[in-house]
Design a protein around this motif. Structure first.
Motif, PDB file in Angstrom:
ATOM      1  N   ARG A 248       0.829  -1.199   0.000  1.00  0.00           N
ATOM      2  CA  ARG A 248       0.000   0.000   0.000  1.00  0.00           C
ATOM      3  C   ARG A 248       0.871   1.259   0.000  1.00  0.00           C
ATOM      4  N   ALA A 249       1.969   1.208   0.795  1.00  0.00           N
ATOM      5  CA  ALA A 249       2.871   2.358   0.850  1.00  0.00           C
ATOM      6  C   ALA A 249       3.533   2.581  -0.507  1.00  0.00           C
ATOM      7  N   VAL A 250       4.010   1.482  -1.123  1.00  0.00           N
ATOM      8  CA  VAL A 250       4.663   1.594  -2.432  1.00  0.00           C
ATOM      9  C   VAL A 250       3.695   2.171  -3.456  1.00  0.00           C
ATOM     10  N   ARG A 251       2.457   1.637  -3.448  1.00  0.00           N
ATOM     11  CA  ARG A 251       1.475   2.071  -4.429  1.00  0.00           C
ATOM     12  C   ARG A 251       1.109   3.535  -4.221  1.00  0.00           C
ATOM     13  N   SER A 252       1.015   3.976  -2.980  1.00  0.00           N
ATOM     14  CA  SER A 252       0.645   5.371  -2.786  1.00  0.00           C
ATOM     15  C   SER A 252       1.848   6.279  -3.039  1.00  0.00           C
ATOM     16  N   CYS A 253       3.076   5.776  -2.838  1.00  0.00           N
ATOM     17  CA  CYS A 253       4.254   6.589  -3.179  1.00  0.00           C
ATOM     18  C   CYS A 253       4.452   6.637  -4.689  1.00  0.00           C
ATOM     19  N   ASP A 254       4.132   5.544  -5.382  1.00  0.00           N
ATOM     20  CA  ASP A 254       4.132   5.580  -6.850  1.00  0.00           C
ATOM     21  C   ASP A 254       3.129   6.628  -7.324  1.00  0.00           C
ATOM     22  N   SER A 255       2.000   6.652  -6.647  1.00  0.00           N
ATOM     23  CA  SER A 255       0.941   7.582  -6.984  1.00  0.00           C
ATOM     24  C   SER A 255       1.379   9.026  -6.715  1.00  0.00           C
ATOM     25  N   PHE A 256       2.101   9.221  -5.614  1.00  0.00           N
ATOM     26  CA  PHE A 256       2.654  10.550  -5.320  1.00  0.00           C
ATOM     27  C   PHE A 256       3.546  10.990  -6.475  1.00  0.00           C
ATOM     28  N   ILE A 257       4.452  10.097  -6.895  1.00  0.00           N
ATOM     29  CA  ILE A 257       5.390  10.455  -7.970  1.00  0.00           C
ATOM     30  C   ILE A 257       4.619  10.831  -9.240  1.00  0.00           C
ATOM     31  N   LEU A 258       3.624  10.011  -9.614  1.00  0.00           N
ATOM     32  CA  LEU A 258       2.868  10.326 -10.828  1.00  0.00           C
ATOM     33  C   LEU A 258       2.150  11.670 -10.696  1.00  0.00           C
ATOM     34  N   ASN A 259       1.498  11.865  -9.563  1.00  0.00           N
ATOM     35  CA  ASN A 259       0.694  13.085  -9.418  1.00  0.00           C
ATOM     36  C   ASN A 259       1.521  14.354  -9.226  1.00  0.00           C
ATOM     37  N   GLU A 260       2.722  14.216  -8.613  1.00  0.00           N
ATOM     38  CA  GLU A 260       3.568  15.423  -8.555  1.00  0.00           C
ATOM     39  C   GLU A 260       4.162  15.698  -9.934  1.00  0.00           C
ATOM     40  N   GLU A 261       4.458  14.634 -10.704  1.00  0.00           N
ATOM     41  CA  GLU A 261       5.054  14.865 -12.027  1.00  0.00           C
ATOM     42  C   GLU A 261       4.091  15.553 -12.986  1.00  0.00           C
ATOM     43  N   VAL A 262       2.784  15.277 -12.852  1.00  0.00           N
ATOM     44  CA  VAL A 262       1.829  15.957 -13.740  1.00  0.00           C
ATOM     45  C   VAL A 262       1.340  17.283 -13.150  1.00  0.00           C
ATOM     46  N   ASN A 263       1.914  17.668 -12.008  1.00  0.00           N
ATOM     47  CA  ASN A 263       1.606  18.961 -11.380  1.00  0.00           C
ATOM     48  C   ASN A 263       0.239  19.000 -10.717  1.00  0.00           C
ATOM     49  N   ASN A 264      -0.336  17.820 -10.439  1.00  0.00           N
ATOM     50  CA  ASN A 264      -1.599  17.807  -9.691  1.00  0.00           C
ATOM     51  C   ASN A 264      -1.374  18.214  -8.243  1.00  0.00           C
ATOM     52  N   VAL A 265      -0.276  17.751  -7.661  1.00  0.00           N
ATOM     53  CA  VAL A 265       0.078  18.225  -6.315  1.00  0.00           C
ATOM     54  C   VAL A 265       1.205  19.232  -6.479  1.00  0.00           C
ATOM     55  N   GLN A 266       1.116  20.299  -5.719  1.00  0.00           N
ATOM     56  CA  GLN A 266       2.072  21.403  -5.846  1.00  0.00           C
ATOM     57  C   GLN A 266       2.604  21.793  -4.476  1.00  0.00           C
ATOM     58  N   GLY A 267       3.796  22.351  -4.460  1.00  0.00           N
ATOM     59  CA  GLY A 267       4.350  22.882  -3.223  1.00  0.00           C
ATOM     60  C   GLY A 267       4.655  21.841  -2.165  1.00  0.00           C
ATOM     61  N   TRP A 268       4.935  20.623  -2.607  1.00  0.00           N
ATOM     62  CA  TRP A 268       5.155  19.508  -1.674  1.00  0.00           C
ATOM     63  C   TRP A 268       6.615  19.409  -1.232  1.00  0.00           C
ATOM     64  N   VAL A 269       6.803  18.746  -0.077  1.00  0.00           N
ATOM     65  CA  VAL A 269       8.122  18.263   0.351  1.00  0.00           C
ATOM     66  C   VAL A 269       7.969  16.753   0.499  1.00  0.00           C
ATOM     67  N   VAL A 270       8.980  15.988   0.125  1.00  0.00           N
ATOM     68  CA  VAL A 270       8.889  14.519   0.191  1.00  0.00           C
ATOM     69  C   VAL A 270       8.503  14.098   1.615  1.00  0.00           C
ATOM     70  N   SER A 271       7.475  13.257   1.715  1.00  0.00           N
ATOM     71  CA  SER A 271       6.959  12.840   3.023  1.00  0.00           C
ATOM     72  C   SER A 271       7.847  11.767   3.653  1.00  0.00           C
ATOM     73  N   GLU A 272       7.712  11.623   4.979  1.00  0.00           N
ATOM     74  CA  GLU A 272       8.402  10.553   5.710  1.00  0.00           C
ATOM     75  C   GLU A 272       8.066   9.192   5.106  1.00  0.00           C
ATOM     76  N   GLN A 273       6.765   9.020   4.804  1.00  0.00           N
ATOM     77  CA  GLN A 273       6.288   7.747   4.272  1.00  0.00           C
ATOM     78  C   GLN A 273       6.998   7.381   2.972  1.00  0.00           C
ATOM     79  N   CYS A 274       7.228   8.382   2.122  1.00  0.00           N
ATOM     80  CA  CYS A 274       7.734   8.097   0.777  1.00  0.00           C
ATOM     81  C   CYS A 274       9.227   8.350   0.616  1.00  0.00           C
ATOM     82  N   LYS A 275       9.924   8.771   1.676  1.00  0.00           N
ATOM     83  CA  LYS A 275      11.312   9.180   1.438  1.00  0.00           C
ATOM     84  C   LYS A 275      12.199   8.021   0.981  1.00  0.00           C
ATOM     85  N   SER A 276      11.992   6.825   1.538  1.00  0.00           N
ATOM     86  CA  SER A 276      12.833   5.703   1.088  1.00  0.00           C
ATOM     87  C   SER A 276      12.432   5.275  -0.323  1.00  0.00           C
ATOM     88  N   HIS A 277      11.150   5.437  -0.637  1.00  0.00           N
ATOM     89  CA  HIS A 277      10.678   5.114  -1.988  1.00  0.00           C
ATOM     90  C   HIS A 277      11.313   6.060  -3.021  1.00  0.00           C
TER      91      HIS A 277
END
Lengths: 310, 310
Positions: free
Chosen positions: B94-123
């Motif tokens: 679930r963590a991998v899938r949601s971090c994959d999702s973070f990467i996709l959504n930040e790359e298309v600019n859907n999420v903005q102004g983010w800092v890499v989360s604790e959950q996704c930093k190793s991902h």
């Protein structure tokens, strides 16, 4: 030389022959079988046939059990290792990585005008069916939802979000499941048959956003590339999927057929702005839903690795 | 009753006693050990101590070997299954899938102004170090390369591509490896120290594209958010990385410090167009490199899941 006329069988013990304490064990003295005398070494062991049978059977049974266990464990180990670390694992990994790369690069619009390749078609199918598509989709809608909560809607019915329909409000997964998840060329006749069946499924994340917007006095304008003569079936499908009370439903007029999606959608948005609507945001699975004027302060790209529309 | 004074040991045979043919085997008749007579059943087997020792040893050895094999296979099977199908596999997935999702959504600019989360930093760290970053990066540059081959350059030095520097032409991976791959807040002082070391690495896909463009008479304008007082170190780092013969190097003037990256970069591009340059394309790892006027007919978003610049 010693004679022990009354001795009988004993269990084998390491090396040094029978002891008195074991004489009674499995004794068959005066049994129905006759008995005889044999000459033995001082350190030997005499086993009756029953004992031999029991021993050999036991050894054979244990041997068979252990052998079976070894074979079973080997087979389990083989299948366990065989799946992720197969001979072609490296090739497979390279294909997965480059298909992941395809998905990322098509989603950011770096690659345009593509059709899903033979190499990536099973990867795209896995992405769509395996749940990652919905996770990514929900991530996009969540981002839109977060932004749209900040919109200062005036309650006059003129604050709107412009939304695409196919793969944005309605999912055509049953259609694409039958058409290789995009890995075959688009056939308009077959597609139109699907549209007339009104079987597009609700994308629940979008439906939730739609209802959130209604509650916040923000209207939704559906803006689709579907032609005007599909208005009734499109409207019926949206209602069947749970969408109720949209602000406008905009379909392509015959005169707009030759236009690119970007031009058609931009001009429609400009017309809506002229009417007084304030377009805060555009949502769509295609970049052509989001580019050009009057798309709003923020746009949201929904995932769609199956097809690309100019 | 039968007496066989001269009989000796024989190997155990199923059931029915010694046969004459086996008498000689392991016979110890007249051995140094004395011999004696025992009463036996008609169907029994007599084993000398040596045979018993050999048999028992053999059985014990085979048993130990099989036991060892079973234990070994069990341990291998356990470790094989333990890794991918561990107890926490579901949570991990679930963590991998949601971090994959973070990467996709930040790359298309859907999420903005983010800092890499604790959950996704190793991902994100795995993505950067594990090679997928470079595969995605090369995919983006290949798309740009394909498009730019179609540009009808006039050979007057005015056909240009606008390129960002950090994470576009130069990689700052050594810096970000020391700073949690973006999972900590940006520190300008520490960053400036890194810039002055001029240790940014070439992104080879970009360097290849740069050279392809030179060969095609298309110039490159480097447009960076780095301040003007870092011109010399930036220039030296680009040259050290292999870039030679760019058209312009554009850095932020003190008066432009308060501007957003989009505004600063757009205005600079408009100034270049005023000078006569034809901007065919913009390349950058940030959407602020690609948005606003004069970005060219096609823009290319390079991956960067480590930081976001407005």
């Amino acid at each position: 030389m010693m004679s022990r006329p009354s001795s009988s069988a004993s269990l084998p013990a390491f090396g040094h022959g029978p002891h008195d304490s074991s004489y009674a064990l499995l004794s068959r003295r005066n049994s129905e079988f006759g008995s005889r005398y044999i000459q033995v070494d001082d350190s030997g062991v005499y086993l009756s046939s029953l004992v031999v049978t029991v021993l050999v059977s036991a050894i054979a049974t244990i041997g068979i059990l252990l052998f079976t266990l070894v074979v079973t464990l080997s087979v389990m180990l083989g299948s366990c290792q065989g799946q992720p670390i197969a001979v072609s694992a490296d090739t497979h990994m390279r294909a997965v990585r480059s298909c992941d790369s395809f998905i990322l690069n098509e989603e950011v619009n770096n690659v345009q005008g593509w059709v899903v390749s033979e190499q990536c078609k099973s990867h795209v199918a896995d992405y769509m069916r395996g749940g990652q598509y919905y996770i990514d989709f929900a991530g996009a809608i969540n981002a839109a939802s977060d932004y749209l909560r900040t919109v200062p809607a005036q309650g006059d019915g003129l604050d709107v979000v412009v939304m695409d329909i196919d793969e944005t409000a309605l999912s055509n997964m049953p259609y694409y499941a039958e058409h290789n998840y995009g890995a075959e060329l688009f056939n308009e006749t077959v597609w139109d048959e699907w549209v007339y069946q009104q079987k597009g499924l609700p994308l629940h994340a979008t439906l939730d956003l739609f209802n959130q917007l209604k509650d916040a006095n923000i209207g939704v304008i559906f803006l689709t590339g579907r032609p005007e003569n599909q208005r009734n079936v499109t409207s019926a499908n949206l209602i069947a999927a749970g969408y109720e009370g949209w602000t406008e439903l905009s379909l392509r007029l015959p005169g707009e057929n030759g236009m690119t999606a970007i031009d058609y959608k931009s001009q429609r948005r400009l017309q809506y702005e002229k009417k007084g609507y304030r377009v805060w945001s555009s949502l769509g699975d295609q970049w052509s839903d989001l580019m050009g004027p009057a798309a709003g302060a923020r746009t949201f790209k929904l995932p769609n690795p199956m097809y690309y529309i100019f």
